[in-house]
Design an enzyme around this catalytic site. Structure first.
Site, PDB file in Angstrom:
ATOM      1  CD  GLU A  63      -1.589  -2.328   2.489  1.00 61.45           C
ATOM      2  OE1 GLU A  63      -1.938  -2.992   2.288  1.00 61.45           O
ATOM      3  OE2 GLU A  63      -0.244  -2.560   1.689  1.00 61.45           O
ATOM      4  CB  CYS A  89      -0.482  -4.409   9.072  1.00 67.12           C
ATOM      5  SG  CYS A  89       0.319  -3.064   8.106  1.00 67.12           S
ATOM      6  CB  SER A 184      18.259 -38.502 -10.139  1.00 62.21           C
ATOM      7  OG  SER A 184      19.196 -37.835  -9.158  1.00 62.21           O
ATOM      8  CD1 TRP A 186      21.386 -33.477 -16.023  1.00 65.01           C
ATOM      9  CD2 TRP A 186      20.663 -32.624 -13.884  1.00 65.01           C
ATOM     10  NE1 TRP A 186      21.868 -32.158 -15.369  1.00 65.01           N
ATOM     11  CE2 TRP A 186      21.225 -31.811 -14.175  1.00 65.01           C
ATOM     12  CE3 TRP A 186      19.114 -32.735 -12.647  1.00 65.01           C
ATOM     13  CZ2 TRP A 186      21.855 -31.219 -13.134  1.00 65.01           C
ATOM     14  CZ3 TRP A 186      19.420 -32.019 -11.770  1.00 65.01           C
ATOM     15  CH2 TRP A 186      20.705 -31.009 -11.820  1.00 65.01           C
ATOM     16  NE  ARG A 200      16.088 -27.009  -5.365  1.00 66.32           N
ATOM     17  CZ  ARG A 200      17.492 -27.220  -5.965  1.00 66.32           C
ATOM     18  NH1 ARG A 200      18.107 -26.420  -5.772  1.00 66.32           N
ATOM     19  NH2 ARG A 200      17.746 -28.228  -5.506  1.00 66.32           N
ATOM     20  CB  THR A 212      20.049 -36.309  -0.938  1.00 68.11           C
ATOM     21  OG1 THR A 212      18.749 -37.304  -1.244  1.00 68.11           O
ATOM     22  CG2 THR A 212      20.115 -35.751  -2.187  1.00 68.11           C
TER      23      THR A 212
END
Length: 380
Positions: A63, A89, A184, A186, A200, A212
């Site tokens: 605002e 707010c 994995s 890609w 992300r 991992t």
């Protein structure tokens, strides 16, 4: 204080709120942990006088940015309307109340896409505007839902005391996320990988397991799309096996090693970068206390938690009912034997499956398909 029920809005109101939502998207990767908010100020004849979106934490809200733009252009704001995606707010946090700024500017009407669940606001912003003689209309239906969805993690943290958990996976048509030996890269194409970085960017924290980290040495940062705020990177590592040179521990951003609370004081014996935090949690034979982790991350003002793990870690989150959303990228490939999306235990009957509903229609991303699913079903 509760937020008033929604009302039917005019076509111009819907258009202006849609414009404000588009502005609010610019706050992703910028305003965290504050909600992403957009504001348009204009007149009933269709003229737009000013617009803006929430800046970094401690900076101006949407605002105020819109009021500044209108003022810089020399516009008279008395009698104007402000369309804003979240209730203004009413409290003095890092910045003064936006409701007061709208009153001082002479705004005659405010159209709000959805109320703010934060206890210091939660209807108080609307009440303050109305007490000053400003007409306030609150939206309902798809536009209200879109405003809430843009801040789904903020609503989750305030209303449930825990972040919104999104589990991201990339799989083949036959449901495999890696070869049997774990390779994995890609499965999906470049367009899908760029798109995954956009998700992300929405996250306050990205979580993975030590398995991992040891196998793939990922960075888990946002680098394929622009961002001003890097998510917190969290490694679930009960036994503190993360290599000190692991890329996930390096800048930019902050990393947290979550370990068995009995090992939390072991930092002095580890060669870790100085800005890596350690968090100890209760640990059983099944692993770290994941519900407790969600509470601790909420304490750090994490709104959306982005989970990128292997089959065993995925299964733990899923089987405990802690995943709110699946972000699934499906590559048009068949792998055969390999690692599944989640290493779930066998079921005694079909009725025991974990069922999901589409959050939106599946969408093509390059040659791949992106599918978002929620635990709570609703029309899309």
């Amino acid at each position: 204080m509760t937020t008033p029920a929604g009302v039917r809005l005019a076509t111009l109101d819907i258009e202006r709120l849609q414009g404000a939502l588009a502005l609010a998207e610019h706050a992703v990767g910028l305003s965290e942990p504050n909600p992403r908010v957009g504001c348009v100020i204009g007149r009933d004849d269709g003229a737009v006088l000013g617009q803006g979106y929430t800046q970094e934490a401690g900076g101006a809200h949407a605002e105020v940015m819109a009021l500044r733009e209108a003022s810089a252009a020399g516009h008279e704001l008395a009698g104007a309307t402000a369309w804003v995606t979240l209730e203004p707010c009413a409290h003095h946090g890092r910045t003064p109340p936006c409701a007061d700024a709208l009153v001082r500017a002479g705004i005659a009407r405010v159209v709000v896409a959805t109320g703010d669940p934060y206890p210091a606001v939660a209807g108080a912003g609307i009440a303050r505007l109305r007490a000053a003689g400003i007409r306030v209309d609150v939206a309902d239906g798809p536009i209200a839902r879109a405003a809430r969805d843009l801040n789904i993690g903020f609503f989750s943290r305030i209303e449930r005391g825990r972040p919104w958990v999104r589990l991201k996976v990339a799989i083949t048509l036959d449901g495999r996320m890696a070869l049997a030996d774990g390779r994995s890269q890609w499965i999906t194409g470049e367009a899908a990988r760029v798109d995954a970085h956009r998700w992300r960017r929405r996250a306050g924290a990205i979580v993975t397991g030590v398995g991992t980290v040891v196998a793939d040495d990922p960075r888990l940062d946002v680098r394929l799309v622009p961002t001003q705020v890097q998510p917190l990177r969290v490694v679930l590592d009960p036994g503190l096996r993360t290599p000190s040179k692991a890329r996930v521990l390096q800048p930019p951003g902050t990393a947290v090693l979550v370990c068995d609370e009995r090992r939390a004081s072991a930092r002095t014996g580890l060669d870790l970068p100085p800005d890596v935090d350690m968090l100890g949690l209760p640990c059983t034979a099944q692993g770290l206390d994941l519900p407790r982790l969600l509470v601790r991350l909420a304490d750090r003002q994490v709104n959306e938690l982005h989970l990128e793990g292997g089959p065993r870690l995925n299964a733990r989150w899923l089987s405990q009912g802690l995943v709110d959303e699946l972000l699934v990228y499906i590559a048009p490939r068949l792998m055969g034997p390999g690692l599944p999306l989640a290493d779930l235990p066998p079921l005694a009957q079909l009725a025991d499956t974990l069922d999901w509903c589409a959050a939106e229609p599946a969408e093509s991303v390059g040659h791949d398909l992106r599918w978002r699913l929620h635990r709570v079903c609703r029309d899309v």
